[in-house]
Design a protein around this motif. Structure first.
Motif, short mmCIF file in Angstrom:
data_model
loop_
_atom_site.label_atom_id
_atom_site.label_comp_id
_atom_site.label_asym_id
_atom_site.label_seq_id
_atom_site.Cartn_x
_atom_site.Cartn_y
_atom_site.Cartn_z
N GLN A 159 -4.75 8.20 -1.93
CA GLN A 159 -5.71 7.28 -1.96
C GLN A 159 -7.33 7.57 -1.69
O GLN A 159 -7.02 8.09 -0.97
N ARG A 182 -9.78 14.49 2.45
CA ARG A 182 -8.60 13.20 3.00
C ARG A 182 -9.80 13.51 4.39
O ARG A 182 -9.44 14.18 5.65
N ASP A 222 -8.54 6.00 -0.13
CA ASP A 222 -9.19 4.86 1.03
C ASP A 222 -8.20 5.64 1.99
O ASP A 222 -8.05 4.17 2.85
N THR A 223 -7.78 6.45 2.14
CA THR A 223 -6.87 6.91 3.45
C THR A 223 -7.76 7.82 4.25
O THR A 223 -8.03 8.86 3.89
N ARG A 234 1.96 1.72 -3.61
CA ARG A 234 1.10 2.58 -4.56
C ARG A 234 0.56 3.86 -4.13
O ARG A 234 0.40 4.57 -5.33
N GLN A 235 0.84 4.50 -2.60
CA GLN A 235 1.16 5.43 -2.93
C GLN A 235 2.02 6.62 -2.97
O GLN A 235 1.89 7.81 -3.07
N GLU A 277 0.93 -1.28 -0.26
CA GLU A 277 -0.07 0.12 0.18
C GLU A 277 0.64 0.91 -0.05
O GLU A 277 -0.06 2.17 -0.86
#
Length: 211
Positions: A21, A66, A23-24, A14-15, A11
C-alpha cells in the motif's frame, strides 16, 4: 491483546493479498560498520544473513516505488565507535542511502526521540513501517515501541534484524533476540520474514533472499 496489535494485524491482512500500500515505508536503523566490526571480531550474534536481507528489501522497496528511510546513530564522544569520524559510523554496504532518500541521525536509543522522524512520516502520509535494523534488544526495541505509542503500525522483519549477546547479564544472543521479538509481537508490532514480505511487493524478488 492491545488495540495496537489488533490494528497491526488488520493492516497485515489488508496487504497480504496484494501490492504494498501507498502508506508504507522501509526503515533501516543503525546498520553501521560498528555492527560489521563486532561480527568480524567474532561477537556472538543472530541472523548472520541479515545484511543480505536488508539489501534485498531495500532493492525491492525501491523497485516498488516505496520510500526507504535511513536512521544512523551518532555519539559526541570522540572515543566512541559511533563518533561521526570513527570507522564504526559509516553505513554497512547493505544500508547505503541513495540520493533523495531520507536520512536521520539520532543521539538516542529511539529513532523518534532526537530526530524529526515522526513529523516526516506524517508529512509523507506514511503510517505503516517495515523495520530492519540493529541491535534487536536496544535501538530496535525502543524505536518500535515508540512508533507504536505514536500511532504508527509496525512490522519487524525478524530475519533482517541483527542481535548480539549480553555478556553483562550472561545472556546468549538467541535468548536476547527471542525475548525481544516476543515482547514486541505481544503489544507493539507484527513479525514477518523477508521472503514472505518480498512476495507481496510488485517485483520479481523471489531469488533475492533464501527462504
Amino acid at each position: 491483546v492491545s488495540h495496537r496489535l489488533d490494528r497491526s494485524k488488520a493492516e497485515h491482512g489488508r496487504q497480504e493479498g496484494g501490492r504494498m500500500q501507498a502508506d508504507t515505508a522501509l526503515v533501516i536503523i543503525d546498520m553501521q560498520m560498528v555492527m560489521q566490526e563486532r561480527i568480524d571480531a567474532g561477537r556472538p550474534h543472530v541472523n548472520p544473513n541479515a545484511p543480505a536481507a536488508v539489501e534485498a528489501l531495500a532493492k525491492a522497496f525501491r523497485q516498488a516505488g516505496r520510500p526507504v528511510i535511513h536512521i544512523r546513530h551518532a555519539e559526541a564522544d570522540p572515543a566512541s565507535p559511533l563518533y561521526p569520524d570513527a570507522s564504526g559510523y559509516p553505513p554497512m554496504a547493505c544500508a547505503q542511502a541513495l540520493p533523495g532518500e531520507a536520512l536521520f541521525v539520532k543521539r538516542s536509543s529511539s529513532a523518534f526521540a532526537t530526530t524529526p522522524l515522526a513529523a516526516h512520516l506524517r508529512d509523507q502520509g506514511l503510517s505503516h513501517l517495515y523495520v530492519v535494523d540493529a541491535v534487536a534488544g536496544f535501538c530496535v526495541n525502543s524505536t518500535v515501541r515508540s512508533a507504536a505509542d505514536l500511532g504508527f503500525v509496525v512490522t519487524v522483519v525478524r530475519d533482517a534484524v541483527i542481535g548480539f549477546d549480553l555478556p553483562s547479564a550472561a545472556l546468549d544472543a538467541q535468548t536476547v533476540f527471542d525475548v525481544t521479538m516476543g515482547l514486541l509481537e505481544a503489544d507493539f508490532a507484527t513479525l514477518r520474514d523477508s521472503a514472505a514480505l518480498l512476495q507481496i511487493l510488485p517485483v520479481a524478488a523471489s531469488g533475492l533472499v533464501d527462504p
